[in-house]
Motif scaffolding. Structure first.
Motif, PDB file in Angstrom:
ATOM      1  N   ALA A 166       0.847  -1.189   0.000  1.00 51.11           N
ATOM      2  CA  ALA A 166       0.000   0.000   0.000  1.00 51.11           C
ATOM      3  C   ALA A 166       0.882   1.238   0.000  1.00 51.11           C
ATOM      4  N   ASP A 167       0.452   2.278  -0.718  1.00 53.42           N
ATOM      5  CA  ASP A 167       1.220   3.517  -0.741  1.00 53.42           C
ATOM      6  C   ASP A 167       1.028   4.271   0.584  1.00 53.42           C
ATOM      7  N   PRO A 168       1.720   5.383   0.804  1.00 59.05           N
ATOM      8  CA  PRO A 168       1.618   6.081   2.100  1.00 59.05           C
ATOM      9  C   PRO A 168       0.219   6.579   2.440  1.00 59.05           C
ATOM     10  N   GLN A 169      -0.673   6.637   1.464  1.00 64.45           N
ATOM     11  CA  GLN A 169      -2.042   7.075   1.724  1.00 64.45           C
ATOM     12  C   GLN A 169      -3.028   5.905   1.798  1.00 64.45           C
ATOM     13  N   GLY A 170      -2.529   4.669   1.616  1.00 67.37           N
ATOM     14  CA  GLY A 170      -3.354   3.492   1.831  1.00 67.37           C
ATOM     15  C   GLY A 170      -3.849   2.769   0.598  1.00 67.37           C
ATOM     16  N   ALA A 171      -3.576   3.272  -0.615  1.00 67.49           N
ATOM     17  CA  ALA A 171      -4.040   2.601  -1.826  1.00 67.49           C
ATOM     18  C   ALA A 171      -3.231   1.325  -2.060  1.00 67.49           C
ATOM     19  N   VAL A 172      -3.936   0.196  -2.206  1.00 65.60           N
ATOM     20  CA  VAL A 172      -3.305  -1.121  -2.309  1.00 65.60           C
ATOM     21  C   VAL A 172      -3.070  -1.500  -3.768  1.00 65.60           C
ATOM     22  N   VAL A 173      -1.937  -2.131  -4.024  1.00 62.65           N
ATOM     23  CA  VAL A 173      -1.618  -2.659  -5.347  1.00 62.65           C
ATOM     24  C   VAL A 173      -0.713  -3.869  -5.150  1.00 62.65           C
ATOM     25  N   CYS A 174      -0.598  -4.685  -6.178  1.00 57.72           N
ATOM     26  CA  CYS A 174       0.295  -5.846  -6.127  1.00 57.72           C
ATOM     27  C   CYS A 174       1.533  -5.578  -6.984  1.00 57.72           C
ATOM     28  N   LEU A 175       2.656  -6.105  -6.556  1.00 56.67           N
ATOM     29  CA  LEU A 175       3.892  -6.055  -7.316  1.00 56.67           C
ATOM     30  C   LEU A 175       4.218  -7.460  -7.793  1.00 56.67           C
ATOM     31  N   MET A 176       4.808  -7.570  -8.973  1.00 56.21           N
ATOM     32  CA  MET A 176       5.181  -8.904  -9.442  1.00 56.21           C
ATOM     33  C   MET A 176       6.400  -8.845 -10.352  1.00 56.21           C
ATOM     34  N   THR A 177       7.308  -9.793 -10.130  1.00 59.80           N
ATOM     35  CA  THR A 177       8.360 -10.079 -11.091  1.00 59.80           C
ATOM     36  C   THR A 177       7.940 -11.362 -11.796  1.00 59.80           C
ATOM     37  N   PRO A 178       7.430 -11.244 -13.031  1.00 61.23           N
ATOM     38  CA  PRO A 178       6.876 -12.427 -13.698  1.00 61.23           C
ATOM     39  C   PRO A 178       7.954 -13.402 -14.142  1.00 61.23           C
ATOM     40  N   GLN A 179       7.546 -14.658 -14.213  1.00 57.53           N
ATOM     41  CA  GLN A 179       8.432 -15.723 -14.675  1.00 57.53           C
ATOM     42  C   GLN A 179       7.719 -16.447 -15.809  1.00 57.53           C
ATOM     43  N   MET A 180       8.127 -16.186 -17.025  1.00 55.04           N
ATOM     44  CA  MET A 180       7.526 -16.860 -18.168  1.00 55.04           C
ATOM     45  C   MET A 180       8.131 -18.258 -18.287  1.00 55.04           C
ATOM     46  N   PRO A 181       7.282 -19.310 -18.277  1.00 59.30           N
ATOM     47  CA  PRO A 181       7.817 -20.659 -18.430  1.00 59.30           C
ATOM     48  C   PRO A 181       8.675 -20.782 -19.679  1.00 59.30           C
ATOM     49  N   GLU A 182       9.755 -21.568 -19.580  1.00 60.48           N
ATOM     50  CA  GLU A 182      10.697 -21.711 -20.686  1.00 60.48           C
ATOM     51  C   GLU A 182       9.987 -22.195 -21.949  1.00 60.48           C
ATOM     52  N   GLY A 183      10.237 -21.499 -23.052  1.00 63.79           N
ATOM     53  CA  GLY A 183       9.656 -21.893 -24.330  1.00 63.79           C
ATOM     54  C   GLY A 183       8.271 -21.317 -24.577  1.00 63.79           C
ATOM     55  N   GLU A 184       7.668 -20.664 -23.575  1.00 64.23           N
ATOM     56  CA  GLU A 184       6.319 -20.126 -23.736  1.00 64.23           C
ATOM     57  C   GLU A 184       6.384 -18.644 -24.048  1.00 64.23           C
ATOM     58  N   THR A 185       5.663 -18.234 -25.089  1.00 62.69           N
ATOM     59  CA  THR A 185       5.645 -16.828 -25.468  1.00 62.69           C
ATOM     60  C   THR A 185       4.289 -16.185 -25.202  1.00 62.69           C
ATOM     61  N   GLY A 186       3.215 -16.980 -25.144  1.00 61.54           N
ATOM     62  CA  GLY A 186       1.893 -16.435 -24.876  1.00 61.54           C
ATOM     63  C   GLY A 186       1.279 -15.803 -26.111  1.00 61.54           C
ATOM     64  N   SER A 187      -0.017 -15.601 -26.066  1.00 60.35           N
ATOM     65  CA  SER A 187      -0.741 -14.980 -27.166  1.00 60.35           C
ATOM     66  C   SER A 187      -1.795 -14.053 -26.573  1.00 60.35           C
ATOM     67  N   TRP A 188      -1.507 -12.747 -26.584  1.00 57.89           N
ATOM     68  CA  TRP A 188      -2.386 -11.756 -25.975  1.00 57.89           C
ATOM     69  C   TRP A 188      -2.965 -10.836 -27.038  1.00 57.89           C
ATOM     70  N   PRO A 189      -4.150 -10.305 -26.809  1.00 58.77           N
ATOM     71  CA  PRO A 189      -4.710  -9.327 -27.747  1.00 58.77           C
ATOM     72  C   PRO A 189      -3.881  -8.057 -27.770  1.00 58.77           C
ATOM     73  N   THR A 190      -3.955  -7.335 -28.859  1.00 60.63           N
ATOM     74  CA  THR A 190      -3.231  -6.079 -28.983  1.00 60.63           C
ATOM     75  C   THR A 190      -3.715  -5.080 -27.935  1.00 60.63           C
ATOM     76  N   PRO A 191      -2.806  -4.351 -27.277  1.00 56.77           N
ATOM     77  CA  PRO A 191      -3.243  -3.321 -26.328  1.00 56.77           C
ATOM     78  C   PRO A 191      -4.267  -2.392 -26.971  1.00 56.77           C
TER      79      PRO A 191
END
Length: 258
Positions: free
Chosen positions: A111-136
Motif C-alpha cells: 500500500a502507498d503512504p495514503q493506503g491505496a493497495v496494489v500488487c507487485l510482481m516479477t513475472p516468470q515466463m515458463p521456458e519456451g512459452e511466449t503467450g498470445s495476448w490481444p493487442t493493447p
C-alpha cells in the motif's frame, strides 16, 4: 516491463456469479485452475488463449478483516523484494510479504503512504512459452489504470520514484481538481486525482475496454450490476462509465464509441 501494469485480479465472494456476469458483459472465457487450497480462474478474450485478468474467492477471513469485493492490479517490477522494501521505507506498507508462485513469478501486496493497495510482481515466463495476448487497446482488455488518491500531488513523487512514471496531460476538472495522467516511456497508462469525500479510502480503479459504451452500460444493469454514473465523454474523446458488479466490486468501462 518495470512499471507496467501486467495483470488485473478480482476478489469476489461469489466466483460463479462473477464469472457469469463478466462473461456475459465482456465475452471473457474462463479457465479454472486448482491451486493449493483454492481455485483460480483466468479470463481470456476470444481468439487469444493467454488470460487478460484473473479471479479468486474472497474468503470469510478476508471479509472479517474488512476487505470488500475488489479489483486490484499487478505492476511489473525488476525485483519484488527491493520494491516492496522501498514501499515500507518511504511511508507505505507491506500487506503480504514477497512470495513465489511456482511457474508464474514472485509477488507482494503493498500500500502507498495514503493506503491505496496494489500488487507487485516479477513475472516468470515458463521456458519456451511466449503467450498470445490481444493487442493493447482491444475490447476486453484493461485500458487504463486510475488512482483515486488522498492527495495525488503528495503521493506523485512516491510512484515516480518506484516505477519511473512521468507526468503527461493534466486536466482541470473544476471543483474536482486536477486529473493528472501519466506515462511510461511514450505510452500513457493511467491517471490520478483526489478521491471524492464520500469514498472511504484511496484506491486503484481500472477501466475495461468495450466496443460501445451505452450498450455495455445497459448490459451492466441487465445483468444485475449498478451503473454509478451515466456514460459520459472525457477530455481526449473517450467515453467512460463507472460501475459496480453484482457482488459490489467497483470497475469502469471505457470506449472510443458512444
Amino acid at each position: 516491463m518495470h512499471g507496467t501494469f501486467i495483470w488485473h485480479e478480482l476478489m469476489t465472494p461469489d466466483p460463479a456469479a462473477a464469472q457469469a456476469f463478466y462473461g456475459s458483459l465482456l465475452g471473457w472465457q474462463p479457465t479454472e485452475m486448482e491451486m493449493a487450497g483454492f481455485t483460480y480462474t483466468t479470463f481470456a478474450v476470444p481468439g487469444f488463449p493467454s488470460g487478460v485478468a484473473g479471479m479468486m474467492a474472497l474468503t470469510p477471513d478476508m471479509a472479517a478483516q474488512g476487505i470488500p469485493p475488489n479489483w486490484n492490479g499487478y505492476i511489473a517490477v525488476d525485483d519484488v523484494d527491493k520494491t516492496a522494501a522501498e514501499y515500507e521505507q518511504n511511508g507505505g506498507a507491506i500487506h503480504k510479504a514477497p512470495e513465489d508462485i511456482p511457474g508464474i513469478g514472485r509477488f507482494a501486496v503493498v500500500a502507498d503512504p495514503q493506503g491505496a493497495v496494489v500488487c507487485l510482481m516479477t513475472p516468470q515466463m515458463p521456458e519456451g512459452e511466449t503467450g498470445s495476448w490481444p493487442t493493447p487497446g482491444s475490447a476486453g482488455t484493461v485500458g487504463w489504470n486510475e488512482l483515486m488518491a488522498g492527495d495525488w500531488e503528495k503521493v506523485w513523487d512516491f510512484y515516480a520514484a518506484r516505477f519511473g512514471w512521468e507526468k503527461d496531460m493534466a486536466v482541470d476538472m473544476d471543483a474536482m481538481g486536477i486529473y493528472q495522467t501519466f506515462k511510461l516511456g511514450e505510452r500513457g497508462i493511467g491517471g490520478m486525482m483526489n478521491k471524492r469525500p464520500e469514498m472511504p479510502m484511496p484506491f486503484w480503479n481500472f477501466y475495461i475496454l468495450v466496443p460501445a459504451i451505452r450498450a455495455a452500460a445497459a448490459r451492466v444493469t441487465e445483468l444485475g450490476g449498478q451503473v454509478l454514473m451515466e456514460p459520459h465523454q472525457v477530455p481526449g474523446g473517450a467515453w467512460i462509465c463507472p460501475a459496480l458488479d453484482p457482488q459490489g466490486a467497483a470497475f469502469s468501462l471505457m470506449s472510443e464509441s458512444e
